[in-house]
Scaffold this motif. Structure first.
Motif, PDB file in Angstrom:
ATOM      1  N   THR A  82     -30.593  87.513 100.503  1.00 22.52           N
ATOM      2  CA  THR A  82     -30.877  86.277 101.227  1.00 22.52           C
ATOM      3  C   THR A  82     -30.376  86.309 102.660  1.00 22.52           C
ATOM      4  O   THR A  82     -31.001  85.749 103.559  1.00 22.52           O
ATOM      5  CB  THR A  82     -30.236  85.086 100.482  1.00 22.52           C
ATOM      6  N   GLY A  85     -30.660  83.351 105.340  1.00 27.38           N
ATOM      7  CA  GLY A  85     -31.625  82.428 104.760  1.00 27.38           C
ATOM      8  C   GLY A  85     -32.936  82.246 105.493  1.00 27.38           C
ATOM      9  O   GLY A  85     -33.694  81.333 105.164  1.00 27.38           O
ATOM     10  N   THR A  88     -35.664  82.805 103.019  1.00 32.70           N
ATOM     11  CA  THR A  88     -35.579  81.722 102.031  1.00 32.70           C
ATOM     12  C   THR A  88     -36.216  80.449 102.568  1.00 32.70           C
ATOM     13  O   THR A  88     -36.834  79.684 101.815  1.00 32.70           O
ATOM     14  CB  THR A  88     -34.116  81.441 101.661  1.00 32.70           C
ATOM     15  N   VAL A 106     -30.589  85.602  95.847  1.00 29.52           N
ATOM     16  CA  VAL A 106     -29.342  86.254  95.448  1.00 29.52           C
ATOM     17  C   VAL A 106     -28.756  86.970  96.656  1.00 29.52           C
ATOM     18  O   VAL A 106     -29.451  87.733  97.337  1.00 29.52           O
ATOM     19  CB  VAL A 106     -29.567  87.266  94.302  1.00 29.52           C
ATOM     20  N   GLU A 107     -27.484  86.711  96.937  1.00 27.94           N
ATOM     21  CA  GLU A 107     -26.801  87.318  98.078  1.00 27.94           C
ATOM     22  C   GLU A 107     -25.398  87.724  97.664  1.00 27.94           C
ATOM     23  O   GLU A 107     -24.696  86.962  97.000  1.00 27.94           O
ATOM     24  CB  GLU A 107     -26.750  86.333  99.246  1.00 27.94           C
ATOM     25  N   ALA A 110     -20.225  86.526 100.401  1.00 25.86           N
ATOM     26  CA  ALA A 110     -19.876  85.107 100.233  1.00 25.86           C
ATOM     27  C   ALA A 110     -20.101  84.300 101.510  1.00 25.86           C
ATOM     28  O   ALA A 110     -20.568  83.152 101.465  1.00 25.86           O
ATOM     29  CB  ALA A 110     -18.421  84.976  99.786  1.00 25.86           C
ATOM     30  N   LYS A 112     -22.260  84.834 103.863  1.00 28.01           N
ATOM     31  CA  LYS A 112     -23.698  84.626 104.067  1.00 28.01           C
ATOM     32  C   LYS A 112     -24.251  83.578 103.102  1.00 28.01           C
ATOM     33  O   LYS A 112     -25.155  82.821 103.458  1.00 28.01           O
ATOM     34  CB  LYS A 112     -24.451  85.946 103.916  1.00 28.01           C
ATOM     35  N   VAL A 113     -23.728  83.552 101.888  1.00 26.19           N
ATOM     36  CA  VAL A 113     -24.154  82.518 100.932  1.00 26.19           C
ATOM     37  C   VAL A 113     -23.877  81.128 101.507  1.00 26.19           C
ATOM     38  O   VAL A 113     -24.738  80.238 101.477  1.00 26.19           O
ATOM     39  CB  VAL A 113     -23.449  82.702  99.574  1.00 26.19           C
ATOM     40  N   THR A 114     -22.680  80.943 102.039  1.00 28.04           N
ATOM     41  CA  THR A 114     -22.315  79.652 102.635  1.00 28.04           C
ATOM     42  C   THR A 114     -23.234  79.304 103.799  1.00 28.04           C
ATOM     43  O   THR A 114     -23.732  78.176 103.900  1.00 28.04           O
ATOM     44  CB  THR A 114     -20.856  79.680 103.111  1.00 28.04           C
ATOM     45  N   ARG A 117     -26.889  78.520 102.573  1.00 27.66           N
ATOM     46  CA  ARG A 117     -26.994  77.195 101.948  1.00 27.66           C
ATOM     47  C   ARG A 117     -26.986  76.099 103.014  1.00 27.66           C
ATOM     48  O   ARG A 117     -27.748  75.122 102.912  1.00 27.66           O
ATOM     49  CB  ARG A 117     -25.844  76.994 100.965  1.00 27.66           C
ATOM     50  N   ILE A 131     -29.397  79.350  95.977  1.00 21.28           N
ATOM     51  CA  ILE A 131     -28.852  80.647  96.356  1.00 21.28           C
ATOM     52  C   ILE A 131     -27.626  80.923  95.500  1.00 21.28           C
ATOM     53  O   ILE A 131     -26.690  80.117  95.459  1.00 21.28           O
ATOM     54  CB  ILE A 131     -28.488  80.694  97.845  1.00 21.28           C
ATOM     55  N   GLU A 133     -24.490  83.542  94.519  1.00 20.84           N
ATOM     56  CA  GLU A 133     -23.669  84.639  95.012  1.00 20.84           C
ATOM     57  C   GLU A 133     -23.420  85.645  93.897  1.00 20.84           C
ATOM     58  O   GLU A 133     -23.104  85.263  92.770  1.00 20.84           O
ATOM     59  CB  GLU A 133     -22.331  84.104  95.512  1.00 20.84           C
TER      60      GLU A 133
END
Length: 218
Positions: A82, A85, A88, A106-107, A110, A112-114, A117, A131, A133
């Motif tokens: 991801t 994003g 996405t 799926v990423e 951590a 990048k996940v934040t 989102r 998304i 993690e």
């Protein structure tokens, strides 16, 4: 009804991601590749090395993703890799305009996940895309099918393992987009280009190049 891609706030978020990419991706990737030459990193280690790189899909690829999802109307879109994003957002915009379906990204990183989102929320698409993690090989083992659309845009050596993991959940007609064609391992392209493995595949000169495959058997 206007396309979700015409939404000014969505456009602002995408512009922010691409501006970050233009400013820093080349520098971050040079540093990551230099570190990789000293020792061979794992997927998690390389994700950490590239944690500051946005690495978005090319804008042309993003619009192609939107068009494909609008046309195919998948019930479940799975995205491997991801990052911040951008892809996405294109996928989520198509799901929103279809008024059906969901995106599961799926990423591994951590941070990048934040960021992803937050970008989805700012673009008004948080309800259309989730998304998660973690390692895609673990996260996607439990995903429920049917998986009708797959975007592969993460660690290249995992393209084929992730695809093989999803195959039992992919019906005939499912689409697979593999980004960064020049970097794809031969094991992946050999697999999707062999009709005996249940795919019809074509190379497309879009962005940096993609491999577009349709599942002919499911």
């Amino acid at each position: 009804m206007n396309s979700a891609l015409d939404d000014p706030e969505l456009t602002r978020v995408l512009d922010k991601i691409y501006a970050r990419s233009w400013r820093s991706d080349a520098r971050v990737m040079r540093r990551a590749r230099a570190a990789s030459r000293r020792s061979t990193p794992s997927a998690a280690q390389f994700a950490e090395l590239c944690g500051d790189a946005a690495l978005p899909v090319d804008r042309e690829v993003g619009r192609l993703l939107y068009t494909l999802v609008r046309t195919a109307r998948p019930s479940t879109v799975v995205e491997f890799g991801t990052s911040f994003g951008a892809s996405t957002i294109y996928l989520g915009a198509a799901v929103r305009d279809n008024q059906a379906g969901r995106v599961l990204g799926v990423e591994l990183n951590a941070g990048k996940v934040t960021a992803a989102r937050r970008n989805l929320a700012d673009a008004g698409l948080a309800e259309f895309a989730q998304i998660v993690e973690g390692d895609a090989r673990e996260v996607l083992a439990d995903v429920t099918g049917p998986v009708d659309f797959v975007l592969l845009d993460g660690w290249k050596e995992l393209y084929l393992p992730v695809l093989r993991l999803l195959e039992p959940k992919m019906p005939s007609g499912a689409l697979v987009v593999a980004d960064n064609l020049p970097m794809l391992p031969p094991e992946y392209t050999d697999w999707v280009r062999d009709p005996s493995n249940g795919y019809t595949s074509v190379t497309k000169d879009c962005g940096g190049g993609i491999e577009l495959s349709v599942r002919s058997a499911g």
